[in-house]
Design a protein around this motif. Structure first.
Motif, PDB file in Angstrom:
ATOM      1  N   ILE A  56      16.654  -5.953  -7.821  1.00 50.78           N
ATOM      2  CA  ILE A  56      15.659  -5.625  -6.800  1.00 50.78           C
ATOM      3  C   ILE A  56      14.383  -5.080  -7.429  1.00 50.78           C
ATOM      4  O   ILE A  56      13.502  -4.592  -6.726  1.00 50.78           O
ATOM      5  CB  ILE A  56      16.228  -4.642  -5.753  1.00 50.78           C
ATOM      6  CG1 ILE A  56      16.763  -3.354  -6.387  1.00 50.78           C
ATOM      7  CG2 ILE A  56      17.325  -5.320  -4.952  1.00 50.78           C
ATOM      8  CD1 ILE A  56      15.844  -2.194  -6.381  1.00 50.78           C
ATOM      9  N   THR A  57      14.285  -5.150  -8.761  1.00 49.63           N
ATOM     10  CA  THR A  57      13.089  -4.691  -9.454  1.00 49.63           C
ATOM     11  C   THR A  57      12.178  -5.897  -9.688  1.00 49.63           C
ATOM     12  O   THR A  57      12.584  -6.850 -10.328  1.00 49.63           O
ATOM     13  CB  THR A  57      13.460  -4.039 -10.796  1.00 49.63           C
ATOM     14  OG1 THR A  57      14.418  -3.001 -10.558  1.00 49.63           O
ATOM     15  CG2 THR A  57      12.240  -3.447 -11.467  1.00 49.63           C
ATOM     16  N   PRO A  58      10.956  -5.878  -9.149  1.00 44.49           N
ATOM     17  CA  PRO A  58      10.068  -7.055  -9.249  1.00 44.49           C
ATOM     18  C   PRO A  58       9.852  -7.482 -10.688  1.00 44.49           C
ATOM     19  O   PRO A  58       9.855  -6.617 -11.559  1.00 44.49           O
ATOM     20  CB  PRO A  58       8.771  -6.553  -8.627  1.00 44.49           C
ATOM     21  CG  PRO A  58       9.167  -5.349  -7.811  1.00 44.49           C
ATOM     22  CD  PRO A  58      10.324  -4.744  -8.522  1.00 44.49           C
ATOM     23  N   TRP A  59       9.520  -8.725 -10.896  1.00 43.92           N
ATOM     24  CA  TRP A  59       9.636  -9.859  -9.998  1.00 43.92           C
ATOM     25  C   TRP A  59      10.594 -10.884 -10.595  1.00 43.92           C
ATOM     26  O   TRP A  59      10.636 -10.985 -11.823  1.00 43.92           O
ATOM     27  CB  TRP A  59       8.249 -10.504  -9.853  1.00 43.92           C
ATOM     28  CG  TRP A  59       7.272  -9.729  -9.043  1.00 43.92           C
ATOM     29  CD1 TRP A  59       7.079  -9.825  -7.697  1.00 43.92           C
ATOM     30  CD2 TRP A  59       6.305  -8.780  -9.494  1.00 43.92           C
ATOM     31  NE1 TRP A  59       6.044  -9.002  -7.292  1.00 43.92           N
ATOM     32  CE2 TRP A  59       5.556  -8.347  -8.374  1.00 43.92           C
ATOM     33  CE3 TRP A  59       6.012  -8.238 -10.753  1.00 43.92           C
ATOM     34  CZ2 TRP A  59       4.544  -7.415  -8.457  1.00 43.92           C
ATOM     35  CZ3 TRP A  59       4.996  -7.303 -10.833  1.00 43.92           C
ATOM     36  CH2 TRP A  59       4.276  -6.902  -9.690  1.00 43.92           C
ATOM     37  N   VAL A  61      12.253 -10.411  -6.524  1.00 45.98           N
ATOM     38  CA  VAL A  61      13.186  -9.503  -5.863  1.00 45.98           C
ATOM     39  C   VAL A  61      14.350 -10.355  -5.367  1.00 45.98           C
ATOM     40  O   VAL A  61      14.165 -11.246  -4.544  1.00 45.98           O
ATOM     41  CB  VAL A  61      12.518  -8.767  -4.692  1.00 45.98           C
ATOM     42  CG1 VAL A  61      13.503  -7.808  -4.040  1.00 45.98           C
ATOM     43  CG2 VAL A  61      11.298  -8.007  -5.188  1.00 45.98           C
ATOM     44  N   TYR A 127      10.096 -13.720  -3.879  1.00 53.30           N
ATOM     45  CA  TYR A 127      11.397 -13.388  -3.322  1.00 53.30           C
ATOM     46  C   TYR A 127      12.342 -14.558  -3.590  1.00 53.30           C
ATOM     47  O   TYR A 127      12.061 -15.690  -3.197  1.00 53.30           O
ATOM     48  CB  TYR A 127      11.291 -13.139  -1.817  1.00 53.30           C
ATOM     49  CG  TYR A 127      10.505 -11.900  -1.470  1.00 53.30           C
ATOM     50  CD1 TYR A 127      11.147 -10.695  -1.239  1.00 53.30           C
ATOM     51  CD2 TYR A 127       9.117 -11.933  -1.404  1.00 53.30           C
ATOM     52  CE1 TYR A 127      10.423  -9.549  -0.931  1.00 53.30           C
ATOM     53  CE2 TYR A 127       8.389 -10.793  -1.103  1.00 53.30           C
ATOM     54  CZ  TYR A 127       9.050  -9.607  -0.868  1.00 53.30           C
ATOM     55  OH  TYR A 127       8.329  -8.471  -0.578  1.00 53.30           O
ATOM     56  N   ASN A 153      11.163  -3.490   0.179  1.00 55.09           N
ATOM     57  CA  ASN A 153      10.156  -3.726  -0.844  1.00 55.09           C
ATOM     58  C   ASN A 153       8.788  -3.353  -0.275  1.00 55.09           C
ATOM     59  O   ASN A 153       8.225  -4.061   0.555  1.00 55.09           O
ATOM     60  CB  ASN A 153      10.159  -5.191  -1.293  1.00 55.09           C
ATOM     61  CG  ASN A 153       9.231  -5.413  -2.477  1.00 55.09           C
ATOM     62  OD1 ASN A 153       8.835  -4.463  -3.156  1.00 55.09           O
ATOM     63  ND2 ASN A 153       8.878  -6.649  -2.746  1.00 55.09           N
ATOM     64  N   GLU A 155       5.441  -3.562  -0.965  1.00 55.88           N
ATOM     65  CA  GLU A 155       4.502  -4.238  -1.860  1.00 55.88           C
ATOM     66  C   GLU A 155       3.252  -3.393  -2.056  1.00 55.88           C
ATOM     67  O   GLU A 155       2.704  -3.334  -3.151  1.00 55.88           O
ATOM     68  CB  GLU A 155       4.157  -5.620  -1.311  1.00 55.88           C
ATOM     69  CG  GLU A 155       5.346  -6.580  -1.305  1.00 55.88           C
ATOM     70  CD  GLU A 155       4.934  -7.976  -0.879  1.00 55.88           C
ATOM     71  OE1 GLU A 155       3.718  -8.297  -0.948  1.00 55.88           O
ATOM     72  OE2 GLU A 155       5.813  -8.749  -0.465  1.00 55.88           O
ATOM     73  N   TRP A 186      15.234 -11.949   4.499  1.00 57.89           N
ATOM     74  CA  TRP A 186      14.106 -11.026   4.502  1.00 57.89           C
ATOM     75  C   TRP A 186      13.373 -11.096   5.835  1.00 57.89           C
ATOM     76  O   TRP A 186      13.307 -12.147   6.461  1.00 57.89           O
ATOM     77  CB  TRP A 186      13.119 -11.389   3.395  1.00 57.89           C
ATOM     78  CG  TRP A 186      13.608 -11.172   2.005  1.00 57.89           C
ATOM     79  CD1 TRP A 186      14.131 -12.109   1.155  1.00 57.89           C
ATOM     80  CD2 TRP A 186      13.602  -9.929   1.279  1.00 57.89           C
ATOM     81  NE1 TRP A 186      14.458 -11.513  -0.055  1.00 57.89           N
ATOM     82  CE2 TRP A 186      14.145 -10.191  -0.001  1.00 57.89           C
ATOM     83  CE3 TRP A 186      13.189  -8.623   1.595  1.00 57.89           C
ATOM     84  CZ2 TRP A 186      14.277  -9.191  -0.961  1.00 57.89           C
ATOM     85  CZ3 TRP A 186      13.342  -7.633   0.635  1.00 57.89           C
ATOM     86  CH2 TRP A 186      13.876  -7.918  -0.620  1.00 57.89           C
ATOM     87  N   VAL A 216      10.405  -0.310  -4.657  1.00 59.80           N
ATOM     88  CA  VAL A 216      11.548  -0.971  -4.033  1.00 59.80           C
ATOM     89  C   VAL A 216      12.623   0.095  -3.821  1.00 59.80           C
ATOM     90  O   VAL A 216      12.933   0.863  -4.732  1.00 59.80           O
ATOM     91  CB  VAL A 216      12.106  -2.111  -4.894  1.00 59.80           C
ATOM     92  CG1 VAL A 216      13.323  -2.743  -4.217  1.00 59.80           C
ATOM     93  CG2 VAL A 216      11.049  -3.170  -5.130  1.00 59.80           C
TER      94      VAL A 216
END
Length: 234
Positions: A56-59, A61, A127, A153, A155, A186, A216
């Motif tokens: 779940i840590t960009p990028w 996600v 995503y 998330n 952004e 999502w 996040v």
């Protein structure tokens, strides 16, 4: 209900009792088991939690638990079937593909102004659309811990007071949830939908203090209903 609980117990005992040499277990099976057990402090569960958070840590996600990659179906055997454990062991022993190391998405030193950066990062925020469902029926209450997972998330979320005294706010929040059979999706959210445990925006909308946050946040409850969460600011 009994069959689902028996499967979970069988998987748990298999993972914890596996010899040290058998480290090539399916990581999503480990995440499922360790999440249900409240992330016990073992080498396998520490690794599983690390993968759970890194996804779940960009990028991009990704869904933190990808239950469709865990062959739960091999555990659904009649109790008298003595081949259940060997089949589960085979499932856990299948090698998982290696993932490329993470890299910085923005080059330091050439960043545009923050307002432009928000728009740019919003456009490139990715995503993962890989999705699926569990290969067995997980609609029972014993799998509610899977559906308890929420990913938020943020952004960007910015609040400041303008020169004319107006409170200017801009935000973009996406929320990821799990369906009845473990499918992940999502939808659009807002700062006001963030959990109470989220840090950094507690004064949102109150007297308009200057705030800025990109993060996040993930929350869950284990099999016993105990609450847990993790926040990654970026």
């Amino acid at each position: 209900m009994k069959r689902g609980a028996a499967t979970a117990l069988t998987c748990t005992s298999l993972l914890l009792a596996a010899p040290p040499a058998a480290q090539a277990y399916q990581v999503d099976c480990a995440i499922l088991i360790c999440l249900a057990g409240g992330w016990p402090g073992s080498t396998e569960c520490n690794e599983a939690r690390s993968v759970f958070i890194s996804r779940i840590t960009p990028w991009p996600v990704e869904p933190p638990l990808q239950i469709w990659n865990c062959p739960l179906g091999v555990g659904y055997r009649p109790p008298e079937d003595e081949r259940a454990l060997p089949l589960l062991h085979e499932a856990f022993g299948r090698p998982r593909p290696s993932a490329p190391p993470p890299f910085s998405a923005v080059v330091e030193g050439v960043l545009p102004p923050r307002s432009e950066r928000d728009e740019m990062l919003s456009l490139i925020a990715d995503y993962a659309d890989d999705n699926g469902v569990a290969d067995v029926d997980i609609s029972g209450a014993e799998y509610d811990f899977v559906r308890s997972i929420r990913v938020y998330n943020v952004e960007y979320a910015r609040q400041r007071e303008s020169g004319d005294g107006d409170c200017r706010q801009s935000e973009k929040v996406r929320v990821g949830t799990y369906g009845v059979q473990g499918d992940f999706s999502w939808y659009s959210g807002s700062v006001t939908s963030l959990p109470d445990a989220f840090e950094g925006l507690t004064s949102w909308g109150e007297s308009c203090p200057s705030l800025y946050r990109r993060a996040v946040f993930i929350e869950w409850t284990d099999y016993q209903g105990n609450y847990g969460y993790e926040q990654v600011n970026y």
